[in-house]
Design a protein around this motif. Structure first.
Motif, PDB file in Angstrom:
ATOM      1  N   GLU A 102       0.852  -1.204   0.000  1.00 29.59           N
ATOM      2  CA  GLU A 102       0.000   0.000   0.000  1.00 29.59           C
ATOM      3  C   GLU A 102       0.877   1.239   0.000  1.00 29.59           C
ATOM      4  O   GLU A 102       1.314   1.735   1.041  1.00 29.59           O
TER       5      GLU A 102
ATOM      6  N   LYS B 227       0.425   4.312  -0.400  1.00 34.09           N
ATOM      7  CA  LYS B 227       0.022   5.531   0.321  1.00 34.09           C
ATOM      8  C   LYS B 227       0.464   5.476   1.780  1.00 34.09           C
ATOM      9  O   LYS B 227       0.825   6.487   2.370  1.00 34.09           O
ATOM     10  N   ARG B 228       0.403   4.274   2.344  1.00 38.26           N
ATOM     11  CA  ARG B 228       0.782   4.133   3.758  1.00 38.26           C
ATOM     12  C   ARG B 228       2.294   3.994   3.924  1.00 38.26           C
ATOM     13  O   ARG B 228       2.864   4.451   4.920  1.00 38.26           O
ATOM     14  N   PHE B 229       2.918   3.311   2.959  1.00 33.67           N
ATOM     15  CA  PHE B 229       4.358   3.033   3.092  1.00 33.67           C
ATOM     16  C   PHE B 229       5.109   3.587   1.885  1.00 33.67           C
ATOM     17  O   PHE B 229       5.238   2.915   0.859  1.00 33.67           O
TER      18      PHE B 229
ATOM     19  N   MET C 215       3.759   9.436   7.825  1.00 30.83           N
ATOM     20  CA  MET C 215       3.183   8.091   8.012  1.00 30.83           C
ATOM     21  C   MET C 215       2.368   8.028   9.306  1.00 30.83           C
ATOM     22  O   MET C 215       2.649   8.745  10.265  1.00 30.83           O
ATOM     23  N   ALA C 216       1.366   7.161   9.335  1.00 33.15           N
ATOM     24  CA  ALA C 216       0.583   6.959  10.562  1.00 33.15           C
ATOM     25  C   ALA C 216       1.505   6.374  11.631  1.00 33.15           C
ATOM     26  O   ALA C 216       2.367   5.543  11.313  1.00 33.15           O
TER      27      ALA C 216
ATOM     28  N   ASP D  65       1.828   2.701  11.518  1.00 34.14           N
ATOM     29  CA  ASP D  65       2.613   2.197  10.385  1.00 34.14           C
ATOM     30  C   ASP D  65       4.105   2.401  10.627  1.00 34.14           C
ATOM     31  O   ASP D  65       4.935   1.562  10.253  1.00 34.14           O
TER      32      ASP D  65
END
Lengths: 441, 159
Positions: free
Chosen positions: A188, A190-192, A213-214, A217
């Motif tokens: 993914e 967008k997340r990583f 990043m969240a 995550d």
């Protein structure tokens, strides 16, 4: 039987006869001088020699839950030799820790993506240590392994690009999952992101990507990154090698095996006597590693153009601040020794200019010497010690340790004898399967 | 019992002590002879240099372990009245090796221990001896408006 062995055997026979006749005369056999090499050393020198060998087995590392898992060692070995994680696709751990050179590179200071500032130490027997790097800025081998991957002068990578490389390689990803469970959803994008890592400059693109990043995550990425380090440690823990001529000599000395005592030449025996005796080398080069694993300031004056290196004073601050230290969220045992090590760190002032005592096992294979590789040969190192305080003229970082004043003037012959001894510390070769890239992870 | 910083009367000397105040028996040559059993025993109590205080060791590992963290407990008594426990004593510590120096230490420890106090009993944690031979624990004691220094010889490490 060779000539050499035969001579040894007849000396042994004389020894037995001497002991028997002493017995027959009702003398205390222990009070007569032994006919073997034990007669060369005082009781306290002998006791000191026996503390240096055999090597034994490395202590457990409870902060690494897979430290002794053979599957982790196989994965770690694969990673160790894999150049794909570097910015130019050419550098692996083995580029600097070259198996055929005692896991060093023969350079004064290391060269990866750029020239470094410190000399490359060996990894053989590093599993015995409590602190890693010359300045002790890592407190486990797994935390150590993460640093070169992100060091701009070494791999020049960042943790996200490395995780993607593992994730994108089927066999690697499977080997990882078999050990540590499913990796994070790196697919993914967008997340990583492709590249990200924490960095001192918050405005750098890498740091910005990381900050975006969240938190969960980031935590998952750090977890996977630390697991790669733990696999590398499992491999490095197998790079343990004793079996040097010195070890054979000590075994013979303990057993009173006169033939076995020919394992070292006479000059090396004189060097050994100095090492544990008058020259006091074993005050710091103690125990089976010939290192106390601790830190000392030898009063090495700054070389022309060399930047002052605070050594352990800086290393301690780094290890305390590291999220990958032994008490952090990725340690598999944040209590115990790992906690004590960080809790009782000395004061920065007392640690200024101190560097880790290197193990002297395999030292003949690991030139040049000292943290900055300033000495090309063992002869130069010994000359430095032999000159005493005079060798510390110039600008020092911190204070030269006064323990060094115990080392007396050493004549040219004595210096040669010490070098001769240091040449008897090469380990028996490691199993070849451990010194080359494996076919699969 | 809490960390030393929250306890009145206890502190840890964190700086490298450059000068000790009292003469001390010269280093007797750890390399020259095997230490005798007596040479390896820790004195149970020791007076400070001017005999103002008596330091009584309550517990210490026997032998002191090599390259492992260990702890020590002690209490301070009035040197002129060795039955009187000094509950308000302040103590700072430094441990090092003299290696024959008449003054000061050749080096200290590679750890900085934590000292706490409870009811007159001092507990030190995080001592660490990385070298074989005789170590010296220097305790600077302040109590009853006076100051004195005691030296405790700690041999490392029975083997």
């Amino acid at each position: 039987m060779t000539l050499r062995e035969r001579r040894g055997a007849s000396i042994a026979a004389i020894g037995v006869i001497a002991a028997l006749s002493a017995f027959a005369l009702g003398l205390d056999a222990a009070s007569t001088a032994p006919s073997d090499d034990r007669a060369l050393y005082t009781q306290s020198e002998l006791a000191a020699i026996f503390r240096l060998s055999p090597l034994g087995t490395p202590p457990a590392d409870p902060t690494d839950g897979v430290a002794n898992d053979p599957r982790a060692a196989a994965l770690g070995q694969y990673l160790f030799f894999d150049p794909r994680f570097s910015a130019n696709g050419k550098i692996s751990c083995a580029s600097c820790h070259i198996p055929a050179r005692g896991f060093t590179d023969g350079r004064r200071v290391a060269k990866g993506m750029a020239l470094g500032t410190r000399n490359t130490p060996t990894i053989i027997n590093a599993a015995f240590d409590e602190w890693y790097f010359w300045d002790g800025r890592a407190d486990s081998m797994w935390a150590q392994a993460l640093q070169p991957l992100e060091n701009p002068r070494e791999f020049g990578g960042d943790r996200l690009v490395i995780l993607h490389a593992v994730y994108g390689d089927g066999p690697l990803r499977n080997a990882y999952a078999a050990l540590f469970g499913r990796p994070p959803a790196l697919g993914e994008a967008k997340r990583f992101p492709a590249h990200a890592r924490p960095a001192t400059d918050p405005n750098s693109p890498l740091a910005k990507a990381w900050a975006a990043m969240a938190p969960s995550d980031r935590r998952a990425a750090d977890r996977m990154f630390s697991n790669l380090g733990k696999a590398i440690e499992a491999y490095e823990r197998r790079l343990v090698a004793g079996g040097s001529p010195f070890d054979r000599y000590v075994r013979a000395l303990k057993a009173g095996d006169v033939a076995g005592e020919e394992a070292m030449p006479v000059a090396a025996k004189r060097g050994l006597k100095l090492f544990v005796g008058r020259a006091h080398c074993d005050l710091c080069h103690s125990g089976p590693l010939l290192s106390d694993g601790q830190f000392h300031n030898l009063g090495l004056p700054l070389l022309l153009g060399e930047a002052p290196d605070p050594g352990r004073a800086a290393g301690m601050a780094e290890v305390k601040a590291s999220i990958f230290n032994g008490v952090g969220p990725f340690s598999d045992d944040p209590r115990g020794l790992a906690k004590q090590k960080l809790e009782f760190l000395p004061t920065p002032k007392s640690a200024l200019g101190k560097f880790k005592t290197p193990s002297l096992r395999n030292v003949a294979l690991t030139a040049p010497y000292m943290h900055d590789g300033r000495f090309a040969s063992l002869r130069e190192v010994i000359l430095f010690y032999a000159e005493g305080k005079a060798a510390s003229k110039g600008r020092l970082v911190g204070v030269r340790e006064k323990t060094l004043s115990l080392i007396p003037h050493l004549s040219a012959n004595e210096q040669s004898d010490l070098v001769a001894f240091l040449k008897e510390l090469d380990s028996a070769p490691l199993p070849p399967a451990l010194t080359r890239p494996p076919v699969a992870p | 019992m809490g960390p030393h910083s929250s306890i009145k009367g206890a502190a840890v000397a964190a700086v490298l002590a450059l000068f000790a105040f009292a003469a001390f028996p010269a280093f007797s040559g750890m390399k020259m002879a095997m230490p005798t059993a007596q040479g390896f025993a820790v004195a149970k109590e020791v007076y400070s240099s001017d005999r103002l205080f008596l330091v009584k060791v309550i517990s210490i590992p026997k032998p002191i372990p090599f390259e492992k963290y260990f702890g020590v407990q002690f209490a301070i008594y009035d040197g002129h009245n060795p039955k009187r426990l000094l509950r308000d004593a302040k103590v700072t510590l430094f441990a090092g090796m003299r290696h024959g120096l008449k003054h000061g230490f050749a080096h200290g420890m590679e750890s900085s221990p934590k000292l706490s106090e409870n009811g007159g009993v001092f507990t030190v944690k995080g001592m660490y001896f990385h070298m074989m031979g005789p170590w010296t624990l220097k305790a600077t004691v302040r109590a009853d408006g006076k100051k004195d220094v005691a030296y405790l010889r700690l041999p490392c490490c029975g083997k």
